[in-house]
Design an enzyme around this catalytic site. Sequence first.
Site, PDB file in Angstrom:
ATOM      1  N   ASP A  68       0.845  -1.204   0.000  1.00  0.00           N
ATOM      2  CA  ASP A  68       0.000   0.000   0.000  1.00  0.00           C
ATOM      3  C   ASP A  68       0.887   1.264   0.000  1.00  0.00           C
ATOM      4  O   ASP A  68       2.116   1.167  -0.014  1.00  0.00           O
ATOM      5  CB  ASP A  68      -0.892  -0.088   1.252  1.00  0.00           C
TER       6      ASP A  68
ATOM      7  N   GLU B 198      -4.229   8.018   7.283  1.00  0.00           N
ATOM      8  CA  GLU B 198      -3.967   6.589   7.331  1.00  0.00           C
ATOM      9  C   GLU B 198      -2.531   6.405   7.737  1.00  0.00           C
ATOM     10  O   GLU B 198      -1.644   7.073   7.219  1.00  0.00           O
ATOM     11  CB  GLU B 198      -4.219   5.952   5.968  1.00  0.00           C
TER      12      GLU B 198
ATOM     13  N   HIS C 287      -9.560   4.094  -3.117  1.00  0.00           N
ATOM     14  CA  HIS C 287      -9.004   4.217  -1.758  1.00  0.00           C
ATOM     15  C   HIS C 287     -10.038   4.868  -0.858  1.00  0.00           C
ATOM     16  O   HIS C 287     -10.941   5.555  -1.327  1.00  0.00           O
ATOM     17  CB  HIS C 287      -7.759   5.115  -1.764  1.00  0.00           C
TER      18      HIS C 287
ATOM     19  N   ASN D 271      -9.632  -0.718  -1.781  1.00  0.00           N
ATOM     20  CA  ASN D 271      -8.927  -0.922  -0.521  1.00  0.00           C
ATOM     21  C   ASN D 271      -9.902  -0.823   0.640  1.00  0.00           C
ATOM     22  O   ASN D 271     -10.680   0.128   0.718  1.00  0.00           O
ATOM     23  CB  ASN D 271      -7.849   0.149  -0.349  1.00  0.00           C
TER      24      ASN D 271
HETATM   25 ZN   LIG Z   1      -5.241   4.585   0.481  1.00  0.00          ZN
END
Ligand SMILES: [Zn+2]
Length: 341
Positions: free
Chosen positions: A95, A169, A249, A271
């Site tokens: 990722d 994130e 995403h 994702n």
């Molecule tokens: Zn992402």
Amino acid sequence: MPIADHARYCEMLQRAHKGRFAYPAINVTSITTANAVLRGLAESRSDGIIQVSTGGGSFASGTLVKDMALGAISIAEHVHRVADRYPVYVALHTDHCPADKLDEFVIPLVEETERRRAAGRPNLFNSHMFDGSALPLSQNLDIAVKLLERFGKDDLVLEIEAGVVGGEEDGVKASAAAKLYTTPEDTLEVARRLNAVEGARYLLAATFGNVHGVYKPGHVKLKPSILKDCQDAVVRKYGEAARFYFVFHGGSGSELRDIHEALDNGVVKMNVDTDMQYAFSRAVADHFFRAYDGVLKVDGEVGSKKAYDPRTYLALAEAAMAERVKKAVEELRAAGTTACR
Ligand SMILES: [Zn+2]
């Protein structure tokens, strides 16, 4: 099945593109979470993608070692070992990796794959993401082109990002002024630069208001129609073969109609991290609240070994996360689509 090889992975992506479905790409940080994904995919007869982030790799190497590449290798080795016990195809991916972490994460993993290939062994990972979204597009694509030239020789697929996914994130926060909506002009530039690389295979994380994490309904304004605008522009300029393979995403908590519109517009990989984290932790919390006086030694008692054996609650967490994987597969129209017969 063994981990998908390059040809199988490309075929998986193509089938999804044509069939208007997508593979869940689930972040894992441990053997248990990886097993949960395999179980969820197997039980829903869907192929899928297991991915490791920089933070996930660091965690998996041990809290004393904190080596993101080493932990990612360790998880990938585990998945290679057990995957053939599950009747589906799985691909391995890494990722978000910003430019300043490439030398610490993606490059050592590519080198590991190159060593394996030289020894006649399969690739370690199928694809890696380079996230240059914090850079001006031209610099982002300069780095992407260099990576893509190397990836072509190694049978690796590159994922890049144009535009910025909002939210946070792994401690990486998008700035408030970030460009949350990719423009057709941006994606035309992506096609112009990347399609010129021989044998290039890439996935594009275009942003259409996506935000990492989960927010209350109404907070996120997704515009999946942006993806269609980008497809139309690239097909007009470069023809049907240039149609993008998009990655979604920040999809946790999205409305089903937005997810489906994104699939119709060429999303082949979505994702899912935050929703999986919650499903896993919720099962642990449930066990701890229910078996409180077994997990803990209360009032001079001795607790219950069965209740505090980590296997007890980790097995519950694995099953709960597998259920959430099955839900993701359903939402992505991937149930029953495995190429494994
Ligand atoms: Zn992402």
